[in-house]
Scaffold this motif. Structure first.
Motif, PDB file in Angstrom:
ATOM      1  N   UNK A  78       0.855  -1.191   0.000  1.00  0.00           N
ATOM      2  CA  UNK A  78       0.000   0.000   0.000  1.00  0.00           C
ATOM      3  C   UNK A  78       0.890   1.239   0.000  1.00  0.00           C
ATOM      4  N   UNK A  79       0.321   2.334  -0.478  1.00  0.00           N
ATOM      5  CA  UNK A  79       0.950   3.647  -0.293  1.00  0.00           C
ATOM      6  C   UNK A  79      -0.093   4.579   0.321  1.00  0.00           C
ATOM      7  N   UNK A  80       0.361   5.437   1.217  1.00  0.00           N
ATOM      8  CA  UNK A  80      -0.563   6.398   1.818  1.00  0.00           C
ATOM      9  C   UNK A  80       0.157   7.705   2.109  1.00  0.00           C
ATOM     10  N   UNK A  81      -0.602   8.793   2.021  1.00  0.00           N
ATOM     11  CA  UNK A  81      -0.086  10.127   2.334  1.00  0.00           C
ATOM     12  C   UNK A  81      -0.349  10.414   3.812  1.00  0.00           C
ATOM     13  N   UNK A  82       0.679  10.898   4.507  1.00  0.00           N
ATOM     14  CA  UNK A  82       0.546  11.303   5.907  1.00  0.00           C
ATOM     15  C   UNK A  82       0.791  12.806   6.001  1.00  0.00           C
ATOM     16  N   UNK A  83      -0.222  13.519   6.463  1.00  0.00           N
ATOM     17  CA  UNK A  83      -0.121  14.955   6.720  1.00  0.00           C
ATOM     18  C   UNK A  83       0.161  15.098   8.217  1.00  0.00           C
ATOM     19  N   UNK A  98       7.845  16.992   1.796  1.00  0.00           N
ATOM     20  CA  UNK A  98       8.360  18.278   2.281  1.00  0.00           C
ATOM     21  C   UNK A  98       8.224  18.342   3.799  1.00  0.00           C
ATOM     22  N   UNK A  99       9.124  19.116   4.390  1.00  0.00           N
ATOM     23  CA  UNK A  99       9.134  19.225   5.841  1.00  0.00           C
ATOM     24  C   UNK A  99      10.344  18.543   6.457  1.00  0.00           C
ATOM     25  N   UNK A 100      10.242  18.296   7.742  1.00  0.00           N
ATOM     26  CA  UNK A 100      11.359  17.742   8.516  1.00  0.00           C
ATOM     27  C   UNK A 100      10.749  16.916   9.649  1.00  0.00           C
ATOM     28  N   UNK A 101      11.160  15.633   9.771  1.00  0.00           N
ATOM     29  CA  UNK A 101      10.580  14.784  10.810  1.00  0.00           C
ATOM     30  C   UNK A 101      11.664  13.993  11.531  1.00  0.00           C
ATOM     31  N   UNK A 154      13.989   3.384   5.589  1.00  0.00           N
ATOM     32  CA  UNK A 154      13.507   2.017   5.375  1.00  0.00           C
ATOM     33  C   UNK A 154      13.637   1.229   6.675  1.00  0.00           C
ATOM     34  N   UNK A 155      12.580   0.541   7.044  1.00  0.00           N
ATOM     35  CA  UNK A 155      12.582  -0.334   8.214  1.00  0.00           C
ATOM     36  C   UNK A 155      12.078  -1.691   7.746  1.00  0.00           C
ATOM     37  N   UNK A 156      12.865  -2.754   7.988  1.00  0.00           N
ATOM     38  CA  UNK A 156      12.485  -4.079   7.506  1.00  0.00           C
ATOM     39  C   UNK A 156      12.514  -5.098   8.638  1.00  0.00           C
ATOM     40  N   UNK A 157      11.439  -5.889   8.725  1.00  0.00           N
ATOM     41  CA  UNK A 157      11.409  -7.077   9.592  1.00  0.00           C
ATOM     42  C   UNK A 157      11.879  -6.815  11.020  1.00  0.00           C
ATOM     43  N   UNK A 158      11.617  -5.632  11.519  1.00  0.00           N
ATOM     44  CA  UNK A 158      12.006  -5.356  12.900  1.00  0.00           C
ATOM     45  C   UNK A 158      10.981  -5.955  13.849  1.00  0.00           C
ATOM     46  N   UNK A 159      11.465  -6.545  14.961  1.00  0.00           N
ATOM     47  CA  UNK A 159      10.516  -7.054  15.944  1.00  0.00           C
ATOM     48  C   UNK A 159       9.976  -5.928  16.827  1.00  0.00           C
ATOM     49  N   UNK A 160      10.570  -4.744  16.682  1.00  0.00           N
ATOM     50  CA  UNK A 160      10.083  -3.561  17.411  1.00  0.00           C
ATOM     51  C   UNK A 160       9.091  -2.861  16.474  1.00  0.00           C
ATOM     52  N   UNK A 161       7.821  -3.101  16.684  1.00  0.00           N
ATOM     53  CA  UNK A 161       6.847  -2.784  15.656  1.00  0.00           C
ATOM     54  C   UNK A 161       6.309  -1.360  15.715  1.00  0.00           C
ATOM     55  N   UNK A 162       6.514  -0.638  16.806  1.00  0.00           N
ATOM     56  CA  UNK A 162       5.958   0.708  16.909  1.00  0.00           C
ATOM     57  C   UNK A 162       6.926   1.745  16.341  1.00  0.00           C
ATOM     58  N   UNK A 163       6.513   2.361  15.253  1.00  0.00           N
ATOM     59  CA  UNK A 163       7.331   3.372  14.572  1.00  0.00           C
ATOM     60  C   UNK A 163       6.728   4.736  14.868  1.00  0.00           C
ATOM     61  N   UNK A 164       7.532   5.630  15.441  1.00  0.00           N
ATOM     62  CA  UNK A 164       7.046   6.961  15.806  1.00  0.00           C
ATOM     63  C   UNK A 164       7.537   8.001  14.801  1.00  0.00           C
ATOM     64  N   UNK A 165       6.609   8.812  14.304  1.00  0.00           N
ATOM     65  CA  UNK A 165       6.936   9.922  13.413  1.00  0.00           C
ATOM     66  C   UNK A 165       6.566  11.216  14.119  1.00  0.00           C
ATOM     67  N   UNK A 166       7.537  12.120  14.248  1.00  0.00           N
ATOM     68  CA  UNK A 166       7.296  13.386  14.946  1.00  0.00           C
ATOM     69  C   UNK A 166       7.686  14.549  14.059  1.00  0.00           C
ATOM     70  N   UNK A 167       6.765  15.478  13.880  1.00  0.00           N
ATOM     71  CA  UNK A 167       7.044  16.652  13.054  1.00  0.00           C
ATOM     72  C   UNK A 167       8.094  17.529  13.735  1.00  0.00           C
ATOM     73  N   UNK A 168       9.099  17.939  12.973  1.00  0.00           N
ATOM     74  CA  UNK A 168      10.180  18.753  13.518  1.00  0.00           C
ATOM     75  C   UNK A 168      10.302  20.053  12.732  1.00  0.00           C
ATOM     76  N   UNK A 169       9.163  20.511  12.186  1.00  0.00           N
ATOM     77  CA  UNK A 169       9.156  21.738  11.399  1.00  0.00           C
ATOM     78  C   UNK A 169       8.089  22.684  11.928  1.00  0.00           C
ATOM     79  N   UNK A 216       4.776  16.544   5.050  1.00  0.00           N
ATOM     80  CA  UNK A 216       4.039  15.613   4.204  1.00  0.00           C
ATOM     81  C   UNK A 216       4.939  14.425   3.867  1.00  0.00           C
ATOM     82  N   UNK A 217       4.432  13.237   4.151  1.00  0.00           N
ATOM     83  CA  UNK A 217       5.202  11.996   4.042  1.00  0.00           C
ATOM     84  C   UNK A 217       4.400  10.996   3.232  1.00  0.00           C
TER      85      UNK A 217
END
Length: 198
Positions: free
Chosen positions: A118-123, A149-152, A170-185, A190-191
């Motif tokens: 899948x692909x998805x846009x994250x605002x 665009x932006x900085x995260x 890129x994150x592959x096959x990690x057993x640590x499943x929670x990925x945090x994205x934080x806006x730094x701008x 937009x991701x």
């Protein structure tokens, strides 16, 4: 061991195609060449400089396209037609006869046999956490994040990386499943998130 692989914008390679230029953001396996068509999946961003262009035939490849800038009309002969504006997407197959009308920048996911994605846009205004639950049908998974665009800051546990315009993580096959994205701008970032099972 690092869980997050970062490819900086200046490390990406751009090549010409019949309708403009394309930048390969990620290919897997990583040593595979797009020309050989043996990849499991490939992610790229292209600039379409012609008002009308014909898509390259890619047998056995499932394709997803999202518009990053501009407006595009896609005509899939004997299948469907669709008009895409910013962050709209379409799914089609590489052996279809496909023409496009409009000058745009787009985002592409190509999936070979025995893969799905899948692909998805994250605002992103503040921060979000992505709980990555893998599909049991597949052995492996990958999450790929492209900064339009932006900085995260992207982080898993205590590991954190800063990404800016045009960078890829890129994150592959990690057993640590929670990925945090934080806006730094100072404005929303937009991701484009790509999730592939293979």
């Amino acid at each position: 061991m690092s869980h997050i692989k970062v490819i900086k914008k200046e490390e990406l390679s751009t090549s010409e195609w019949s309708g403009g230029t394309t930048t390969q953001l990620y290919i897997y396996p990583e040593n595979e060449l797009y020309e050989n068509r043996n990849f499991k999946f490939r992610i790229s961003s292209a600039k379409v400089d012609l008002e009308e262009s014909t898509f390259t035939k890619l047998p056995n490849i499932k394709r997803k396209i999202m518009i990053l800038d501009g407006k595009l009309e896609l005509v899939h002969e004997n299948h469907h037609e669709i008009t895409l504006e910013k962050f709209d997407q379409d799914t089609f197959y590489g052996d279809w006869n496909t023409k496009s009308y409009g000058k745009v920048t787009d985002f592409n996911l190509m999936l070979n046999k025995n893969t799905d994605g899948i692909i998805e846009h994250i605002n992103l205004e503040n921060e979000i956490t992505i709980d990555n639950d893998n599909n049991d049908k597949y052995e492996n998974w990958a999450e790929v994040f492209y900064i339009v665009n932006g900085k995260i800051n992207i982080s898993i546990d205590n590991e954190c990386e800063l990404l800016e315009n045009g960078d890829v993580a890129i994150i592959k096959n990690s057993d640590k499943l929670n990925i945090n994205l934080k806006n730094n701008d100072t404005f929303n970032s937009h991701i484009i998130r790509t999730k592939v099972n293979y």
